[in-house]
Enzyme design. Structure first.
Site, mmCIF file in Angstrom:
data_model
loop_
_atom_site.group_PDB
_atom_site.id
_atom_site.type_symbol
_atom_site.label_atom_id
_atom_site.label_comp_id
_atom_site.label_asym_id
_atom_site.label_seq_id
_atom_site.Cartn_x
_atom_site.Cartn_y
_atom_site.Cartn_z
ATOM 1 N N ASP A 99 0.874 -1.164 0.000
ATOM 2 C CA ASP A 99 0.000 0.000 0.000
ATOM 3 C C ASP A 99 0.922 1.227 0.000
ATOM 4 O O ASP A 99 2.103 1.137 0.362
ATOM 5 C CB ASP A 99 -0.963 0.011 1.191
ATOM 6 C CG ASP A 99 -2.167 0.928 0.918
ATOM 7 O OD1 ASP A 99 -2.071 1.777 -0.003
ATOM 8 O OD2 ASP A 99 -3.177 0.826 1.617
HETATM 9 C C1 BGC Z 1 -4.950 3.396 -0.107
HETATM 10 C C2 BGC Z 1 -4.973 2.417 -1.278
HETATM 11 C C3 BGC Z 1 -4.685 3.158 -2.560
HETATM 12 C C4 BGC Z 1 -3.352 3.873 -2.428
HETATM 13 C C5 BGC Z 1 -2.976 4.673 -3.653
HETATM 14 C C6 BGC Z 1 -3.680 4.213 -0.078
HETATM 15 O O1 BGC Z 1 -3.731 5.209 0.892
HETATM 16 O O2 BGC Z 1 -5.091 2.681 1.103
HETATM 17 O O3 BGC Z 1 -6.210 1.780 -1.372
HETATM 18 O O4 BGC Z 1 -4.687 2.278 -3.644
HETATM 19 O O5 BGC Z 1 -3.417 4.786 -1.335
HETATM 20 O O6 BGC Z 1 -3.816 5.764 -3.801
#
Ligand code: BGC
Length: 855
Positions: free
Chosen positions: A243
């Site tokens: 993530d």
């Molecule tokens: C979120 C993800 C997301 C990523 C990129 C993170 O903060 O938890 O779901 O894909 O950011 O935007």
């Protein structure tokens, strides 16, 4: 190597079918890279891209959020996207075909925007209705989540784009999400929280995203769960991407089965991985495995070749009115809308008998089509419920509109398209929108551009820029004390008509990417403005390293008089043949990055509903929320529709349902409580950094069943527009443990119109060792029938229904004994039952290979 030719051929589907390079060929490519080149590939080159490596014909891979639309590699309101109903609405359709179709649409959008990897679906569960990303997850049930996710993945990937199963695993709440240590027992993890990810891997998902949180004391980017079960047991052969920002340390994550650290550039791997390998602290084989997986993904999406295929927008435009994608999105609104209650068959409304309709509620005009956070995209157009109802009744009935509540006192980003904000124009071009300038240390302009919104998440990157400025002329509709706000971190200022009203430095107080980069807090001032007189507002934020760049200029009108607003809505309702009240949550109450504090509808909407229903007994209430809200008035309301966040075609889809052109096809993917205090699993605040899943597998309907109390509406509930009578259930009297079997349920459409029914099958052990005493969903099938027609739903039950995870032996085991099957319309309405005998030796399950051979 001849990957290029294969990849060319694969653009429209075959490219994801593993027709690419063999492991041996990938091995040859790997041999061409030295350690520095390999390590470089393992951290992002930018927010959304990986590095290219021309030496092996590898181009950069582009990633993009998210589940309800594809944003592309820029966060820019000028780069619009189709907005689908939110995942909860999609799961409510209980319709694999629709999920696959919408997956195909996401793939088309991804290709149009040059995206290789879509960061969706979100496969975490609705453990508590307070979860901030409830709207982005499918369901409280692992089977429904896994099946919907698998169908969506199939649709995305058959369009030549890789899907990502996220967030692996137990990322079911937002509070302290970067660090929270989720404590969950092994059996629950396997049978509940890991199950949807297992289904995704079985569906061939190309990428898995590791979550921010810890599970049982280990942060997920370093967790052994990435190795087993994900890779060694389930056979996942793609890369695990972190993530965003979840790789926060070097050795533990590098030694683990974590493959790609996003975003970049920079980070612990970029800084130290090469040296760690050279010092023997991280084995070379680990690095090779990570790179191998990345190359496999690149090959599958056509990013590896000689030369690699470049994604180009080859598809026809998708956003035009009446274009097939918009028709699909409109159909999806009705398919996911749940009719919770329909007293006296108030719905559907017959347009021929209506002379006037009162549309009430702020959400009727300013509908929430999507949830907030990384999933957000920018629609090219949207149809509000008010627009949809007006279009449906044009020329036949009078439609009035009253918000029923005073305008929200919370500032909203300036936006010329919003009906609830002040008209806004760029002071230089005069066009609707704002002027954004980047200034150097002396305040001199380095760059200026016209933007459509006062929310600038990613301003242009300009060397030497030290300040972002947003400048706008606003024309207040109402006279009085306006709230004006600047959003961002660090040095902020706000000037109105040349006077600086706010200036200060606001240090960063969070490391959550959403709060830093997407939704920074507002600092506001109040000032008197005259109606109709244009005034210039200027917001500035200083750019300091590590504090993000997002800058926002927002406004809220003067507080209005609640009694007047309510009285005019009540009067409109009283004078109309029918009233439609649209209520819902706000960006503040429901969004990524934080959990909700309460299930209550904000801003006095409960009182509005009650007042309107008293004024007009022919009132339909539409809920515009991503997750459950409390329904204290539900017994007073004749018709209640749950529309979720329905995507850009919201209004037309809802009008189809209201006026009977389409049936509300939805069934609840999550149990809805009548009141917050009834909810068995509610609180999600970690204690001393830990969040205990003390209830084990008993979440959602399983928890309600165990507690012996009844919710307002059970999981699976949804009325549709016709009636059904359930006949017989035919189940085999004996089944072999661990193998799939079919159950046939006969039912008849007893109502006045053609309809679709979702037939559900639940199972509970009667003598199975270790079987939870309450039922769980083991299969479902939809049928369609004309009035009077009898049909048979064939429900396939997977071999897993007769297996349990053994904590003693750490494996799936078959459990002979008796199983009570119950069939019907929801977890709380199951008229049919049968007891079947599960035979076969207890012990090791026949395993995935045998099971799939039997399918
Ligand atoms: C979120 C993800 C997301 C990523 C990129 C993170 O903060 O938890 O779901 O894909 O950011 O935007």
């Amino acid at each position: 190597m001849n990957g290029a030719g294969k990849n060319e051929a694969g653009l429209n589907g075959a490219g994801m079918d593993g027709a690419g390079l063999t492991d041996e060929e990938i091995g040859h490519l790997l041999e061409k890279l030295d350690l520095g080149q390999k390590v470089r590939l393992l951290t992002g080159a930018s927010n959304w891209r990986t590095y290219a490596e021309p030496a092996i014909g590898l181009r950069a891979l582009t990633f993009s959020d998210g589940p309800a639309g594809v944003r592309g590699d820029a966060w820019d309101e000028r780069d619009t996207s189709l907005v689908l109903p939110s995942p909860t609405a999609l799961a409510a359709a209980w319709d694999d075909e629709l999920a696959a179709e919408l997956g195909g649409l996401l793939a088309t959008e991804a290709r149009r925007k040059g995206v290789d990897v879509l960061l969706a679906p979100t496969l975490n569960l609705h453990r508590s209705p307070l979860g901030g990303r409830h709207f982005e997850c499918f369901s409280e049930d692992p089977l429904l989540t896994g099946r919907t996710g698998a169908a969506l993945i199939g649709g995305v990937q058959s369009g030549g784009v890789a899907a990502t199963a996220k967030h692996f695993v137990a990322n079911d709440a937002e509070t302290d999400r970067l660090t929270v240590d989720v404590r969950v027992d092994e059996q629950t993890l396997r049978e509940v929280y890991l199950a949807p990810f297992e289904a995704a891997v079985e569906a061939g998902v190309r990428v898995v995203m590791s979550a921010y949180n810890q599970v049982n004391g280990v942060t997920m980017a370093a967790a052994p769960l990435l190795e087993r079960p994900l890779k060694s047991e389930w056979g996942f052969d793609g890369p695990v991407v972190s993530d965003w920002g979840a790789v926060r340390s070097l050795l533990d994550t590098a030694r683990a089965a974590q493959d790609l650290a996003m975003p970049g550039p920079g980070g612990p791997w970029a800084d130290g991985l090469r040296a760690a390998v050279e010092q023997g602290l991280v084995p070379m084989e680990r690095i090779d495995d990570k790179v191998r997986r990345l190359l496999r993904l690149a090959d599958r999406v056509g990013a590896l070749g000689d030369p690699p295929r470049v994604r180009r927008p080859t598809d026809p435009p998708t956003a035009a009115p009446g274009a097939p994608p918009r028709a699909l999105l409109r159909r999806a609104v009705a398919a996911g809308t749940v009719l919770l209650r329909n007293d006296g068959e108030l719905l559907p409304l017959d347009p021929a008998r209506l002379r006037s309709v009162a549309v009430i509620g702020a959400h009727a005009a300013a509908v929430r089509i999507q949830g907030g956070g990384s999933a957000e995209v920018f629609p090219a157009s949207l149809v509000s419920p008010l627009d949809g109802i007006r279009a449906a009744l044009a020329g036949t009935a009078e439609v009035t509109y009253s918000p029923g509540l005073p305008p929200s006192a919370l500032p909203r980003p300036l936006d010329p398209v919003r009906t609830d904000g002040p008209p806004t124009r760029d002071p230089v071009s005069g066009e609707p929108g704002v002027l954004v300038r980047l200034l150097d240390a002396d305040g001199a302009e380095l760059h200026a551009e016209h933007r459509l919104s006062g929310r600038i998440v990613e301003p242009a990157r300009v060397a030497g820029a030290e300040t972002v400025e947003i400048r706008a002329l606003i024309r207040p509709r109402q006279e009085g004390e306006w709230t004006l706000a600047v959003g961002g971190w660090g040095p902020l200022s706000l000037a109105v008509a040349g006077r600086t009203l706010l200036s200060g430095t606001f240090p960063l107080d969070s490391d959550d990417p959403t709060r830093v980069h997407v939704a920074p807090p507002y600092r506001s001032v109040r000032t008197a403005l005259a109606a109709g007189e244009e005034v210039e507002v200027v917001a500035r934020r200083g750019l300091a390293p590590g504090t993000g760049v997002a800058t926002i200029l927002a406004a809220a009108p003067p507080p209005g008089d609640a009694a007047t607003a309510l009285a005019s809505a009540v009067a409109a309702a009283r004078d109309a043949d029918a009233a439609v009240v649209v209520v819902g949550t706000t960006e503040e109450s429901e969004s990524e990055g934080r959990d909700r504090d309460t299930l209550g509808l904000p801003d006095g909407q409960d009182a509005l509903i009650r007042a309107v229903v008293r004024a007009n007994p022919r009132t339909v209430v539409i809920l515009n929320t991503g997750g459950p809200v409390a329904l204290p008035w539900r017994a007073e309301v004749p018709a209640l529709l749950l529309a979720w966040f329905p995507g850009q075609e919201a209004g037309d889809g809802l009008a189809d349902v209201l006026f009977g052109r389409a049936e509300p096809g939805g069934r609840l993917p999550t149990t809805w409580a009548a009141a917050e205090e009834d909810v068995p699993v509610l609180r999600i605040r970690p204690e001393r950094g830990r969040l205990h899943y003390a209830e084990g597998p008993f979440i959602g309907y399983r928890a309600w069943l165990r507690s012996g109390t009844s919710p307002a509406y059970w999981f699976g509930h949804g009325l549709g527009y016709t009636g059904w009578s359930y006949g017989a259930m035919e189940a085999p009297s004996e089944v072999i443990a661990g193998r799939p079997f079919d159950v046939r349920i006969r039912l008849r459409n007893t109502g006045p119109r053609r309809g679709r029914e979702v037939v559900q099958l639940y199972a509970a052990g009667t003598s199975l060792t270790g079987e939870p005493p309450v039922r769980r969903l083991v299969g479902y099938a939809a049928v369609v029938a004309d009035p009077g027609e009898e049909v048979v739903a064939v429900v396939r039950v997977d071999g897993r229904a007769t297996e349990r995870w053994s904590v003693e032996r750490h494996r799936w085991e078959t459990v002979p004994g008796e199983l009570l099957l119950r069939g019907g319309r929801s977890a709380g309405d199951l008229p049919l039952s049968a007891v079947i005998t599960v035979s076969g030796p207890p012990g090791r399950s026949p395993g995935a290979a045998t099971e799939s051979a039997l399918r």
